[in-house]
Motif scaffolding. Structure first.
Motif, PDB file in Angstrom:
ATOM      1  N   GLY A 150       0.824  -1.193   0.000  1.00  0.00           N
ATOM      2  CA  GLY A 150       0.000   0.000   0.000  1.00  0.00           C
ATOM      3  C   GLY A 150       0.858   1.242   0.000  1.00  0.00           C
ATOM      4  O   GLY A 150       2.040   1.185   0.321  1.00  0.00           O
ATOM      5  N   ARG A 170       0.614   5.449   1.188  1.00  0.00           N
ATOM      6  CA  ARG A 170      -0.159   6.529   1.812  1.00  0.00           C
ATOM      7  C   ARG A 170       0.487   7.854   1.462  1.00  0.00           C
ATOM      8  O   ARG A 170       1.703   7.977   1.419  1.00  0.00           O
ATOM      9  N   ARG A 176       0.482  12.161   2.397  1.00  0.00           N
ATOM     10  CA  ARG A 176       0.299  13.008   3.579  1.00  0.00           C
ATOM     11  C   ARG A 176      -0.081  14.407   3.124  1.00  0.00           C
ATOM     12  O   ARG A 176       0.632  15.041   2.353  1.00  0.00           O
ATOM     13  N   TYR A 200      -3.228  11.548   6.722  1.00  0.00           N
ATOM     14  CA  TYR A 200      -2.699  10.477   5.881  1.00  0.00           C
ATOM     15  C   TYR A 200      -3.844   9.796   5.143  1.00  0.00           C
ATOM     16  O   TYR A 200      -4.859   9.461   5.752  1.00  0.00           O
ATOM     17  N   VAL A 201      -3.676   9.587   3.855  1.00  0.00           N
ATOM     18  CA  VAL A 201      -4.708   8.935   3.044  1.00  0.00           C
ATOM     19  C   VAL A 201      -4.041   8.014   2.021  1.00  0.00           C
ATOM     20  O   VAL A 201      -2.918   8.257   1.589  1.00  0.00           O
ATOM     21  N   PRO A 202      -4.755   6.952   1.622  1.00  0.00           N
ATOM     22  CA  PRO A 202      -4.223   6.110   0.554  1.00  0.00           C
ATOM     23  C   PRO A 202      -4.136   6.903  -0.736  1.00  0.00           C
ATOM     24  O   PRO A 202      -4.990   7.747  -1.007  1.00  0.00           O
ATOM     25  N   SER A 254      -4.635   1.174  -0.885  1.00  0.00           N
ATOM     26  CA  SER A 254      -4.817   1.130   0.570  1.00  0.00           C
ATOM     27  C   SER A 254      -4.462  -0.254   1.100  1.00  0.00           C
ATOM     28  O   SER A 254      -4.389  -1.233   0.350  1.00  0.00           O
ATOM     29  N   LEU A 284      -3.567  -1.013   7.946  1.00  0.00           N
ATOM     30  CA  LEU A 284      -2.401  -0.499   8.667  1.00  0.00           C
ATOM     31  C   LEU A 284      -2.037  -1.359   9.868  1.00  0.00           C
ATOM     32  O   LEU A 284      -0.862  -1.580  10.149  1.00  0.00           O
ATOM     33  N   TYR A 321       5.468  -0.733   9.432  1.00  0.00           N
ATOM     34  CA  TYR A 321       6.233  -0.019   8.420  1.00  0.00           C
ATOM     35  C   TYR A 321       7.729  -0.168   8.721  1.00  0.00           C
ATOM     36  O   TYR A 321       8.163  -0.024   9.856  1.00  0.00           O
ATOM     37  N   SER A 333       4.913   6.927  13.272  1.00  0.00           N
ATOM     38  CA  SER A 333       4.855   7.276  11.852  1.00  0.00           C
ATOM     39  C   SER A 333       6.031   6.749  11.031  1.00  0.00           C
ATOM     40  O   SER A 333       7.114   6.494  11.539  1.00  0.00           O
ATOM     41  N   CYS A 339       2.110   2.992  12.279  1.00  0.00           N
ATOM     42  CA  CYS A 339       1.281   3.819  11.388  1.00  0.00           C
ATOM     43  C   CYS A 339      -0.004   4.250  12.082  1.00  0.00           C
ATOM     44  O   CYS A 339      -1.109   4.100  11.568  1.00  0.00           O
TER      45      CYS A 339
END
Length: 185
Positions: free
Chosen positions: A4, A6, A8, A21-23, A32, A35, A40, A60, A81
């Motif tokens: 995936g 993401r 920012r 934060y979005v896909p 997506s 998480l 990560y 993060s 995440c």
């Protein structure tokens, strides 16, 4: 294997209306992923983490990248995440990576070290790690000398501040977990 991507948002209006934060959407498809089903940075630092049986866990992705810029191949940083450690992530840490020590390096959520807000934050962290404490050494990076700003990650103020915080990490005991979990409000 890419699971995936993401993006920012930086603009405050976008953050308020959409989220930070979005896909990402590429060629009409949202990239997506769950998480809470991953950590990560595990693809980069898993060998180091397995060899030393230790992970420093950030909220993060950015903090993992900062950590890697400070320590390179000696980095053992990963990110959840978000601000929760899911059961799946706990299983990865304990069963897959065989961690004997997990260092929680979450963002600072208080302005002053000796404040009610700092105590509330500490109690919140204890609750988050309560499922890990019986199985491995868990420690918290807490800013007791106000070296970080509000909402800073322990990696945000440079390598030396991070090293200072690591020197002063607080080990979480089962007794402390029980005290916080059974505390009367």
């Amino acid at each position: 294997r890419l699971i995936g991507i993401r993006g920012r948002y930086l603009d405050e209006d976008d953050i308020d209306s959409i989220g930070k934060y979005v896909p990402l959407k590429i060629n009409g498809e949202f990239l997506s992923h769950q998480l809470g089903s991953n950590l990560y940075g595990i693809n980069v630092t898993c060998n180091k983490a397995k060899s030393i049986k230790k992970v420093i866990l950030y909220e993060s992705e950015k903090s993992c990248l900062q950590n890697y810029s400070y320590f390179g191949d000696d980095s053992f940083a990963m990110a959840v995440c978000g601000s929760s450690i899911t059961l799946t992530q706990q299983k990865i840490l304990l069963n897959t990576l065989k961690c004997e020590e997990i260092i929680i390096a979450f963002d600072k959520e208080y302005y002053e070290a000796n404040s009610y807000a700092a105590e509330v934050y500490y109690n919140k962290l204890i609750k988050k790690v309560s499922g890990l404490v019986p199985f491995c050494k868990v420690s918290l990076l807490l800013d007791t000398k106000n070296k970080l700003n509000y909402k800073d990650s322990p990696s945000d103020r440079g390598k030396q501040v991070l090293l200072d915080l690591l020197e002063e990490k607080v080990i979480v005991t089962m007794e402390e977990v029980n005290r916080i979990l059974h505390k009367k409000n």
